[in-house]
Design a protein around this motif. Structure first.
Motif, mmCIF file in Angstrom:
data_model
loop_
_atom_site.group_PDB
_atom_site.id
_atom_site.type_symbol
_atom_site.label_atom_id
_atom_site.label_comp_id
_atom_site.label_asym_id
_atom_site.label_seq_id
_atom_site.Cartn_x
_atom_site.Cartn_y
_atom_site.Cartn_z
ATOM 1 N N ALA A 1 -15.735 -13.600 6.297
ATOM 2 C CA ALA A 1 -14.842 -12.491 5.973
ATOM 3 C C ALA A 1 -15.204 -11.315 6.863
ATOM 4 C CB ALA A 1 -14.959 -12.106 4.509
ATOM 5 N N GLU A 2 -14.166 -10.658 7.396
ATOM 6 C CA GLU A 2 -14.400 -9.461 8.196
ATOM 7 C C GLU A 2 -13.404 -8.395 7.809
ATOM 8 O OE1 GLU A 2 -13.814 -10.049 12.350
ATOM 9 O OE2 GLU A 2 -11.724 -10.682 12.159
ATOM 10 N N GLY A 3 -13.780 -7.132 8.001
ATOM 11 C CA GLY A 3 -12.916 -6.011 7.679
ATOM 12 C C GLY A 3 -13.432 -4.756 8.349
ATOM 13 N N ASN B 1 -32.257 -8.026 -6.654
ATOM 14 C CA ASN B 1 -32.281 -8.300 -5.218
ATOM 15 C C ASN B 1 -31.382 -9.454 -4.800
ATOM 16 O OD1 ASN B 1 -33.979 -6.293 -4.021
ATOM 17 N ND2 ASN B 1 -35.737 -7.272 -4.991
ATOM 18 N N GLU B 2 -30.478 -9.888 -5.655
ATOM 19 C CA GLU B 2 -29.496 -10.906 -5.292
ATOM 20 C C GLU B 2 -28.110 -10.275 -5.305
ATOM 21 O OE1 GLU B 2 -29.778 -14.310 -7.785
ATOM 22 O OE2 GLU B 2 -31.780 -14.874 -7.087
ATOM 23 N N ILE B 3 -27.316 -10.582 -4.281
ATOM 24 C CA ILE B 3 -25.988 -10.012 -4.197
ATOM 25 C C ILE B 3 -25.169 -10.447 -5.411
ATOM 26 C CG2 ILE B 3 -25.100 -11.913 -2.778
ATOM 27 C CD1 ILE B 3 -23.429 -9.723 -1.301
ATOM 28 N N HIS B 4 -24.498 -9.486 -6.049
ATOM 29 C CA HIS B 4 -23.754 -9.732 -7.290
ATOM 30 C C HIS B 4 -22.245 -9.574 -7.081
ATOM 31 C CE1 HIS B 4 -22.413 -9.493 -11.418
ATOM 32 N NE2 HIS B 4 -22.054 -8.236 -11.261
ATOM 33 N N ARG B 5 -21.868 -8.585 -6.309
ATOM 34 C CA ARG B 5 -20.446 -8.381 -6.002
ATOM 35 C C ARG B 5 -20.340 -7.724 -4.641
ATOM 36 N NH1 ARG B 5 -15.910 -5.865 -9.930
ATOM 37 N NH2 ARG B 5 -16.081 -8.005 -10.699
ATOM 38 N N ALA B 6 -19.300 -8.096 -3.896
ATOM 39 C CA ALA B 6 -18.993 -7.485 -2.603
ATOM 40 C C ALA B 6 -17.521 -7.126 -2.572
ATOM 41 C CB ALA B 6 -19.340 -8.430 -1.466
ATOM 42 N N ILE B 7 -17.231 -5.939 -2.075
ATOM 43 C CA ILE B 7 -15.840 -5.496 -1.895
ATOM 44 C C ILE B 7 -15.674 -5.089 -0.442
ATOM 45 C CG2 ILE B 7 -14.088 -3.826 -2.525
ATOM 46 C CD1 ILE B 7 -15.292 -3.637 -5.265
ATOM 47 N N MET B 8 -14.795 -5.805 0.269
ATOM 48 C CA MET B 8 -14.490 -5.490 1.656
ATOM 49 C C MET B 8 -13.081 -4.922 1.721
ATOM 50 S SD MET B 8 -14.646 -8.004 4.995
ATOM 51 C CE MET B 8 -16.426 -8.128 4.952
ATOM 52 N N THR B 9 -12.881 -3.870 2.512
ATOM 53 C CA THR B 9 -11.576 -3.223 2.635
ATOM 54 C C THR B 9 -11.244 -3.007 4.102
ATOM 55 O OG1 THR B 9 -12.619 -1.047 2.444
ATOM 56 C CG2 THR B 9 -11.810 -2.035 0.411
ATOM 57 N N GLY B 10 -9.909 -2.873 4.350
ATOM 58 C CA GLY B 10 -9.451 -2.543 5.688
ATOM 59 C C GLY B 10 -9.191 -3.756 6.550
ATOM 60 N N ASN B 11 -7.919 -4.249 6.555
ATOM 61 C CA ASN B 11 -7.531 -5.376 7.415
ATOM 62 C C ASN B 11 -8.490 -6.565 7.262
ATOM 63 O OD1 ASN B 11 -5.426 -3.790 8.433
ATOM 64 N ND2 ASN B 11 -6.727 -2.977 10.075
ATOM 65 N N VAL B 12 -8.643 -6.982 6.031
ATOM 66 C CA VAL B 12 -9.576 -8.060 5.739
ATOM 67 C C VAL B 12 -8.992 -9.402 6.178
ATOM 68 C CG1 VAL B 12 -10.795 -9.288 3.903
ATOM 69 C CG2 VAL B 12 -10.564 -6.783 3.806
ATOM 70 N N ILE B 13 -9.795 -10.197 6.799
ATOM 71 C CA ILE B 13 -9.448 -11.582 7.132
ATOM 72 C C ILE B 13 -10.552 -12.471 6.581
ATOM 73 C CG2 ILE B 13 -8.963 -13.251 8.953
ATOM 74 C CD1 ILE B 13 -8.100 -10.956 10.733
ATOM 75 N N ASN B 14 -10.135 -13.543 5.883
ATOM 76 C CA ASN B 14 -11.093 -14.400 5.188
ATOM 77 C C ASN B 14 -10.806 -15.865 5.503
ATOM 78 O OD1 ASN B 14 -11.627 -15.287 1.717
ATOM 79 N ND2 ASN B 14 -13.071 -15.361 3.404
ATOM 80 N N TYR C 1 -8.876 -22.231 3.739
ATOM 81 C CA TYR C 1 -8.068 -21.103 3.299
ATOM 82 C C TYR C 1 -8.154 -20.013 4.367
ATOM 83 C CZ TYR C 1 -7.427 -22.807 -1.476
ATOM 84 O OH TYR C 1 -7.053 -23.526 -2.578
ATOM 85 N N VAL C 2 -7.014 -19.508 4.781
ATOM 86 C CA VAL C 2 -6.932 -18.391 5.720
ATOM 87 C C VAL C 2 -6.141 -17.292 5.032
ATOM 88 C CG1 VAL C 2 -6.180 -17.591 7.977
ATOM 89 C CG2 VAL C 2 -7.030 -19.925 7.702
ATOM 90 N N VAL C 3 -6.805 -16.153 4.763
ATOM 91 C CA VAL C 3 -6.176 -15.080 4.002
ATOM 92 C C VAL C 3 -6.394 -13.766 4.732
ATOM 93 C CG1 VAL C 3 -6.053 -13.886 1.785
ATOM 94 C CG2 VAL C 3 -6.679 -16.311 1.866
ATOM 95 N N SER C 4 -5.323 -12.968 4.837
ATOM 96 C CA SER C 4 -5.427 -11.585 5.317
ATOM 97 C C SER C 4 -4.922 -10.677 4.212
ATOM 98 C CB SER C 4 -4.607 -11.386 6.599
ATOM 99 O OG SER C 4 -3.245 -11.650 6.362
ATOM 100 N N SER C 5 -5.632 -9.580 3.954
ATOM 101 C CA SER C 5 -5.270 -8.697 2.847
ATOM 102 C C SER C 5 -5.858 -7.322 3.092
ATOM 103 C CB SER C 5 -5.794 -9.265 1.525
ATOM 104 O OG SER C 5 -7.204 -9.364 1.568
ATOM 105 N N ALA C 6 -5.472 -6.383 2.187
ATOM 106 C CA ALA C 6 -6.018 -5.029 2.287
ATOM 107 C C ALA C 6 -7.453 -4.971 1.799
ATOM 108 C CB ALA C 6 -5.156 -4.060 1.493
ATOM 109 N N SER C 7 -7.799 -5.830 0.846
ATOM 110 C CA SER C 7 -9.159 -5.815 0.315
ATOM 111 C C SER C 7 -9.525 -7.200 -0.182
ATOM 112 C CB SER C 7 -9.301 -4.798 -0.825
ATOM 113 O OG SER C 7 -8.552 -5.213 -1.948
ATOM 114 N N LEU C 8 -10.817 -7.413 -0.322
ATOM 115 C CA LEU C 8 -11.330 -8.677 -0.834
ATOM 116 C C LEU C 8 -12.524 -8.371 -1.716
ATOM 117 C CD1 LEU C 8 -11.766 -11.774 -0.974
ATOM 118 C CD2 LEU C 8 -13.079 -11.560 1.163
#
Length: 688
Positions: free
Chosen positions: A526-528, A538-551, A566-573
């Motif tokens: 995923a990138e944004g 110390n373990e990742i629990h939730r991530a929110i990516m914003t701005g032209n997200v591609i997954n 799955y190929v998804v583009s969205s405003a946030s993930l």
């Protein structure tokens, strides 16, 4: 012959009247002694490589019989040999080289003066032995008191004692069982029980050298130092220079302040300002900050509140102290079992970091991050709560670890969380916010930074960490690994709470990569433009990516390899994690997406996003990827138990002096030398 008869009568009278061992009479002015019966002997000047006969002088001299070889001298008696003078009240001269002196003995060579009651001298060995309940040696402003006896070599200007001595020099007091005094260089070597004190320090050791002129102490054995009743220092070798109040340690150096301990092969410790320069095998332990620094070169300046480590440096941060039994039983800890003492060994959650150079700086309240309080007052006042929108994220119980397909495109974009409340982020392990008057500390790592702890690893070009809000900023396209998740961005801001990562912001082209389940070649990505992540233990629990997200996400049936992409583009993930694995996805805002079976993916379709990276070879895999240096145990408990120096010889000196005063035999002698070299050339030579 009247003249001869008169002379014989005078000598006979002198023979029967000589009071051996008594005090001499009236003083003779130096350089003016011309008694009519004065006798002297000068058997020639001294030459290199030859033993000159000892010159002698006395107002009265006689032998007891024609066959007597002993010459008795009385009143204004003096000897001269090797440039040294010996004067006394009376003496016996046994031959050309051996004599005994009695009463008010003074030995002088250059600036050295020795006062005693009795002395013997052997010109063959050049040794004078001086005796008195308390001998006194003076050199400039230094006064030494020696018990019972002392040897003095008139050729080398070296004196020795072995029954105890104490020296007073301005505000300095020194005592030892044994000592060697070097008159030419004004140096003294102390041995046995050795103790020193002045207004700057207290020392005890087995062997040191002392420069009387420059107040320089040279440590020749293990030395224990209490500096200004404040710090403790010890070393096997080194020097202390009083003029600069600096210790120069050259072997096994150690220093302890209220909060820090320092070790190094060599160390320069400036007492004023507590400026410490360390070289080779360095360790700094700061118990207040729960930090350990390692390296081969470094410095710490308490007056400026800064420090530096370089030459393969590393820092270890520990947040809790493990019980001894837990450490011994916990095989997962990479901490060396012989490192810290039983009450100061870090637990397995210690953080190890390295860089080319590490800098440390302490600031007053509000100075480490200017504007922080203003930003807090303008709105950073909410708690750092993870947004819940759980209604859009029902669990998929049919396939653990698979995404919930029904929540794909078009779900409402979740609200963005506010920035973390830095007031709630405390560097103190108790989790209590720091007081307003507490100090603020900053650590900076420059170039080739690596981080490792059991649950989180990272690399970057440089790093800055702030204690005021428990924030660390990683620069230079940093990478963080948390479990199987690789996260990167142009720079990363990490926030911790209670010693654990609590929240992170990935700024500038953030990218999340994870190896797809049951595949070695496919990666979920995923990138944004902006990424926020929340952590629990110390373990990742939730991530929110914003701005032209591609997954890109790859899914397989149960335990089979992935068969769909799955190929998804969205405003946030939004991604929720369990055990560091993504379990729920929510794409927000307008976007597009599709699913392709892997065998139907178009030939030109890449399975990796443009910014894809997967760099497991750069990931630190253990403590020894950070540093292979061993960690010394804390010496604090041991050092605090070291006994401070006891000045028993000084106490004995005061008791002996008091006893002599009460008996009426004490005199603190300081009379000048009356004899000069001219006196040995003024009289007729009568005795061969």
């Amino acid at each position: 012959m009247p003249t001869t008869r008169y002379l014989i009568a005078a000598l006979a009278a002198a023979f029967f009247l000589v009071p051996f061992g008594t005090s001499r009479g009236g003083a003779v002015q130096a350089g003016t002694a011309t008694p009519t019966t004065a006798q002297s002997r000068n058997d020639g000047a001294e030459t290199n490589g030859e033993k000159a006969i000892v010159n002698y002088y006395g107002d009265l001299m006689a032998k007891r019989g024609p066959n007597d070889t002993v010459l008795y001298l009385n009143d204004h008696v003096a000897f001269h040999h090797n440039g040294a003078f010996i004067q006394c009240d009376s003496a016996r001269r046994y031959d050309e080289y051996r004599m005994e002196c009695f009463g008010n003995v003074i030995i002088n060579k250059d600036s050295t003066f020795i006062y005693g009651d009795r002395a013997s001298y052997d010109g063959h060995t050049n040794l004078a032995k001086v005796y008195s309940p308390l001998l006194k040696l003076v050199n400039g402003e230094a006064t030494m008191w020696v018990y019972d006896e002392m040897e003095f070599d008139t050729r080398t200007n070296v004196g020795k004692y072995d029954r105890g001595g104490v020296i007073f020099l301005r505000d300095n007091l020194m005592e030892s069982d044994r000592g060697i005094y070097y008159g030419d260089s004004a140096l003294i070597t102390f041995a046995g029980h050795v103790a020193l004190r002045n207004t700057d320090y207290r020392m005890r050791t087995d062997s040191i050298g002392y420069d009387l002129n420059n107040e320089i102490v040279t440590f020749l054995a293990k030395t224990y130092i209490w500096d200004q009743e404040r710090d403790f220092l010890t070393a096997d070798r080194g020097q202390y220079v009083r003029a600069t109040q600096t210790y120069h340690f050259t072997r096994n150096a150690y220093a302890m302040t209220a909060d820090q301990e320092f070790w190094a092969d060599t160390m320069d410790y400036e007492s004023v300002g507590r400026r410490v320069t360390l070289r080779r095998n360095i360790q700094m332990l700061d118990t207040a900050q729960r930090a350990i620094g390692l390296g081969d070169y470094g410095f710490y300046d308490d007056s400026l509140s800064n420090g530096m480590l370089t030459a393969r440096p590393a820092v270890i941060l520990y947040d809790s102290v493990a019980e001894p039994d837990r450490l011994a039983a916990d095989s997962s800890t990479l901490w060396m079992t012989d490192s810290l003492p039983r009450t100061e060994r870090p637990a397995a959650d210690s953080t190890f970091a390295r860089a080319d150079t590490l800098f440390f700086q302490t600031y007053g309240p509000g100075r480490s991050k200017p504007g922080l309080k203003k930003r807090q007052a303008q709105g950073d006042s909410t708690t750092r709560t993870v947004p819940t929108d759980s209604s859009a994220m029902a669990a998929d119980s049919t396939a653990a670890g698979r995404i919930r397909r029904a929540a794909a495109i078009g779900a409402e974009e979740p609200p963005l969380p506010t920035a973390p409340d830095s007031i709630l982020l405390s560097p103190d392990p108790s989790g209590i916010a720091p007081r307003k008057d507490s100090l603020e500390r900053v650590v900076r790592g420059r170039h080739h930074v690596k981080l490792w702890r059991t649950d989180v690893q990272g690399i970057c070009d440089s790093l800055t960490a702030y204690s005021v809000d428990s924030m660390a900023i990683l620069y230079g396209r940093p990478v963080i690994w948390n479990g199987d998740n690789q996260l990167t961005a142009d720079h990363i801001e990490l926030f911790s709470r209670d010693g654990e990562i609590d929240y992170a912001e990935f700024i500038g082209s953030p990218f999340i990569t994870q190896k797809a389940e049951h595949s070695d070649t496919l990666f979920n990505q995923a990138e944004g433009r902006f990424l926020q992540a929340w952590f629990r233990e110390n373990e990742i629990h939730r991530a929110i990516m914003t701005g032209n997200v591609i997954n890109y996400y790859f899914v397989g049936q149960d335990s089979l390899p992935p068969d769909e992409m799955y190929v998804v583009s969205s405003a946030s993930l939004t991604i929720d994690f369990e055990d560091q694995e993504p379990v729920y996805f929510n794409w927000g805002g307008s976007g597009d997406g599709y699913v392709d079976p892997l065998d139907k993916v178009p030939a030109g379709q890449s399975l990796q996003l443009k910014g894809f990276s997967w760099e497991p070879e750069r990931k630190p895999t253990g403590r020894y990827d950070i540093t292979d240096r061993s960690v010394r145990p804390s010496q604090r408990r041991e050092a605090e138990g070291y006994p401070q120096p006891v000045f028993s010889i000084e106490e004995r000196f005061r008791q002996t002096r008091q006893r002599l005063i009460e008996s009426g035999t004490w005199r603190d002698r300081s009379e000048p030398l009356w004899v000069t070299l001219d006196i040995f050339n003024t009289s007729t030579l009568l005795y061969q």
